[in-house]
Design a protein around this motif. Structure first.
Motif, PDB file in Angstrom:
ATOM      1  N   THR A 498       0.842  -1.199   0.000  1.00 11.02           N
ATOM      2  CA  THR A 498       0.000   0.000   0.000  1.00 11.02           C
ATOM      3  C   THR A 498       0.878   1.249   0.000  1.00 11.02           C
ATOM      4  O   THR A 498       1.830   1.360   0.763  1.00 11.02           O
ATOM      5  CB  THR A 498      -0.895   0.017   1.248  1.00 11.02           C
ATOM      6  N   GLY A 499       0.566   2.180  -0.853  1.00 12.85           N
ATOM      7  CA  GLY A 499       1.316   3.437  -0.911  1.00 12.85           C
ATOM      8  C   GLY A 499       2.288   3.494  -2.065  1.00 12.85           C
ATOM      9  O   GLY A 499       2.559   4.562  -2.610  1.00 12.85           O
ATOM     10  N   SER A 500       2.815   2.321  -2.461  1.00 13.90           N
ATOM     11  CA  SER A 500       3.758   2.316  -3.587  1.00 13.90           C
ATOM     12  C   SER A 500       3.032   2.284  -4.917  1.00 13.90           C
ATOM     13  O   SER A 500       3.521   2.800  -5.918  1.00 13.90           O
ATOM     14  CB  SER A 500       4.694   1.103  -3.495  1.00 13.90           C
ATOM     15  N   TRP A 501       1.863   1.675  -4.936  1.00 10.33           N
ATOM     16  CA  TRP A 501       1.132   1.480  -6.182  1.00 10.33           C
ATOM     17  C   TRP A 501      -0.027   2.469  -6.273  1.00 10.33           C
ATOM     18  O   TRP A 501      -0.574   2.892  -5.265  1.00 10.33           O
ATOM     19  CB  TRP A 501       0.596   0.048  -6.245  1.00 10.33           C
ATOM     20  N   PRO A 502      -0.415   2.813  -7.477  1.00 12.11           N
ATOM     21  CA  PRO A 502      -1.555   3.740  -7.628  1.00 12.11           C
ATOM     22  C   PRO A 502      -2.844   3.084  -7.156  1.00 12.11           C
ATOM     23  O   PRO A 502      -3.099   1.906  -7.437  1.00 12.11           O
ATOM     24  CB  PRO A 502      -1.587   4.013  -9.140  1.00 12.11           C
ATOM     25  N   THR A 503      -3.615   3.826  -6.423  1.00 10.00           N
ATOM     26  CA  THR A 503      -4.881   3.290  -5.900  1.00 10.00           C
ATOM     27  C   THR A 503      -6.009   3.626  -6.857  1.00 10.00           C
ATOM     28  O   THR A 503      -6.083   4.743  -7.375  1.00 10.00           O
ATOM     29  CB  THR A 503      -5.181   3.878  -4.517  1.00 10.00           C
ATOM     30  N   GLN A 504      -6.866   2.639  -7.100  1.00 11.04           N
ATOM     31  CA  GLN A 504      -8.026   2.825  -7.965  1.00 11.04           C
ATOM     32  C   GLN A 504      -9.249   2.244  -7.264  1.00 11.04           C
ATOM     33  O   GLN A 504      -9.136   1.246  -6.542  1.00 11.04           O
ATOM     34  CB  GLN A 504      -7.815   2.129  -9.312  1.00 11.04           C
TER      35      GLN A 504
END
Length: 615
Positions: A498-504
């Motif tokens: 969580t936090g490294s990848w873009p959230t959708q």
């Protein structure tokens, strides 16, 4: 004896009165005068220079130096006046030849006279502050020949006429010109400058003023510059052949002022052939010639830079704001790169890699690339296109070149954080779908971004690669701990931080029973080996490979999203499905899906993605 005072003795010459013949000075001078006449009359072969030197020596020794010096002046002046008449009588082209011949004769005579009067030159002249013999001979030649009433103007006009004839294409006797000009230089810088150089420069300025006006009325810009360059080279060549080297800067300044400086605005803005047309048509030779000529005059390069910058900004503005060009982001960025390459080549090939022009180019790109707020997104899409589809037949070096060009555009962006947002989304899709062309290329771009913007800018991007590597190890360990699943890796999970990848936004997804069971096994394994963590399935970020058999036994493999996989799997048990739900505006909508004729199959593999968070 020892007590006696010592005495000093001095021996002196016997003193007697030396009687000098009262007519000695006159007789001796007559001998020397005759010798000077013979020298000028080319009869010096019969003279005894040793005897003549002794006579001149004795005259100075006996205090007759003044008589000797004044007699020399009178005798030389007499001969130079006769020589002047001979030169004046010369007609046409023989005028300069006669002047040159008499000048050479005078120099030879002067050398012999100086040898005879060497003792006077070394003793009498310095003590009385008179002009040395050789310099005296030059001054007398200047006053009686070069600056005589009947020669001075004629000489200047003749020299200027020869220069004019040479400028208009005639061949002249450069050797004779060189000798005459050297004569003026030998007579002293002021003689050369006042009697020739100054009027030469004035006449040249008028000549090039008239010629440049004629050329600019009938030539296009490229042709005019060629003529100006040729004239400039001709004048520099003329200096090397027969003018004083110090004249080069002066005469080139004249040509530069009259042919370049006075016409700069008209040249750069000339219809159909000025600077803008040269830039559009990649006329490197003409551009290089303009650069080399304009750099010689004040504000010349500034004029070129301003016109280039204005044109570049206008065309760039049209490029980034044209609605038609915005339909294809990849083509949009490619045109930017092509435009940058074009001007880089111009600056390199024609503008001598001039840093001021490179700075103007960078400033222009920064100006218009930021006029389009979607430029960061488009650049990221361009990268995605190159790294997703791959570059067929392109070497790693070429890939690096493309990435370097992308970084160049990236530097122009003012909203670099916007680029980062889109780049993270596109990178995530490439990594999760396994469709990146090369991990090395991906990491290379990360390194370039890190170098450009620092660690904070790329820390999350690097974390994404770390997650991918960790997930590979996790899946290997998962299947190793569940031998009953065999070698067919039906489920592949990427555990994302969580936090490294873009959230959708993700919606609830009911996975098929086959997939749901596998997912539950993985959840149990993962949480059993990692304490204090929780898994949240991100089905919106997953994909699946489905093997399907169509009519007539045709087999195909489909790559679909997780959602599409869920829908397609339903048709394993039904030929027709309907769905009724509530859409926006609280209006009921009905959907009916029918099985493609003769389609049957079973989901053989699925890739799911999940988020890893810390409690």
């Amino acid at each position: 004896m020892s007590n006696q005072k010592k005495r000093n003795f001095q021996i002196e010459a016997f003193k007697h009165r030396v009687v000098v013949d009262p007519k000695y000075a006159e007789k001796t001078w007559k001998i020397l005068e005759h010798a000077i006449h013979e020298i000028y009359n080319h009869n010096a072969s019969g003279l005894s220079f040793e005897e003549l030197y002794r006579n001149a020596y004795n005259m100075v020794l006996h205090k007759f130096g003044e008589k000797l010096y004044s007699g020399l002046v009178s005798t030389m002046t007499l001969h130079l006046k006769e020589i002047s008449k001979s030169i004046e009588a010369a007609q046409g082209g023989s005028f300069l030849e006669e002047l040159n011949r008499k000048w050479n004769d005078h120099n030879k005579a002067l050398q012999m006279i100086r040898d005879i009067l060497m003792y006077m030159d070394r003793t009498y002249i310095p003590s009385t502050h008179k002009t040395p013999v050789h310099e005296l001979g030059l001054n007398l030649w200047r006053d009686n020949i070069v600056r005589s009433n009947k020669i001075q103007t004629r000489l200047l006009n003749t020299l200027l006429e020869l220069v004019h004839r040479e400028r208009t294409g005639e061949v002249i006797n450069r050797g004779l010109m060189r000798n005459i000009i050297k004569m003026l230089m030998d007579l002293g810088p002021s003689v050369y400058q006042e009697d020739f150089e100054k009027p030469f420069l004035e006449v040249s300025a008028e000549f090039y003023k008239v010629e440049s006006q004629k050329f600019i009325e009938c030539c296009d810009c490229g042709e005019y510059l060629k003529k100006a360059e040729r004239r400039l080279n001709e004048e520099m060549e003329r200096v090397t052949h027969y003018l004083d080297a110090k004249s080069e800067a002066k005469i080139t300044n004249v040509v530069e002022k009259e042919m370049i400086a006075n016409h700069m605005p008209r040249l750069v803005h000339m219809d159909n052939s000025g600077l803008v047309n040269m830039l559009l048509d990649d006329k490197y030779e003409d551009l290089g010639r303009m650069y080399n000529l304009f750099r010689r005059v004040p504000s010349g390069l500034l004029t070129i830079r301003e016109v280039m910058t204005s044109h570049l900004r206008e065309t760039g503005k049209q490029l980034v704001t044209d609605p038609e060009r915005l339909k294809d982001p990849v083509e949009f960025v490619q045109r930017l790169l092509d435009e940058k390459d074009k001007y880089d080549n111009i600056i390199s090939s024609a503008f001598n890699n001039d840093k001021t022009f490179q700075n103007a180019l960078n400033s222009s790109f920064e100006y218009f690339i930021n006029l389009n707020p979607r430029s960061p997104e488009f650049i990221s899409l361009f990268v995605d296109d190159k790294l997703r589809k791959g570059l067929k037949g392109v070497s790693e070096e070429d890939v690096e070149t493309i990435l370097d060009k992308v970084m160049m555009l990236f530097r122009y962006l003012q909203e670099k954080d916007v680029f980062e947002k889109y780049y993270k989304q596109h990178l995530a899709k490439r990594l999760l779908s396994g469709k990146t062309v090369s991990d090395d290329a991906e990491r290379s771009l990360i390194v370039k971004l890190k170098t450009e913007c620092g660690y904070q800018f790329t820390s999350k991007l690097e974390g994404m690669f770390t997650d991918m590597k960790t997930s590979q190890d996790t899946m290997h360990e998962f299947y190793a701990s569940h031998p009953e699943l065999g070698d067919s890796r039906t489920l592949v999970v990427q555990v994302l931080t969580t936090g490294s990848w873009p959230t959708q936004p993700s919606v609830t997804c009911n996975l098929p029973a086959e997939m749901s069971a596998l997912c539950e096994k993985f959840r149990s394994y993962y949480l059993g080996t990692h304490t204090g963590r929780r898994l949240s399935w991100q089905t919106n970020m997953g994909s699946a490979d489905i093997k399907a058999t169509f009519g007539k036994g045709q087999k195909h493999e489909l790559n679909v999203s997780t959602y599409q996989m869920c829908v397609l799997m339903l048709f394993n048990n039904a030929d027709r499905l309907s769905y009724q739900g509530n859409r926006a505006g609280n209006r009921d909508s009905c959907f009916r899906l029918e099985k493609v004729p003769a389609i049957s199959g079973l989901c053989e593999g699925e890739e799911c993605s999940s988020e890893r968070t810390y409690e």
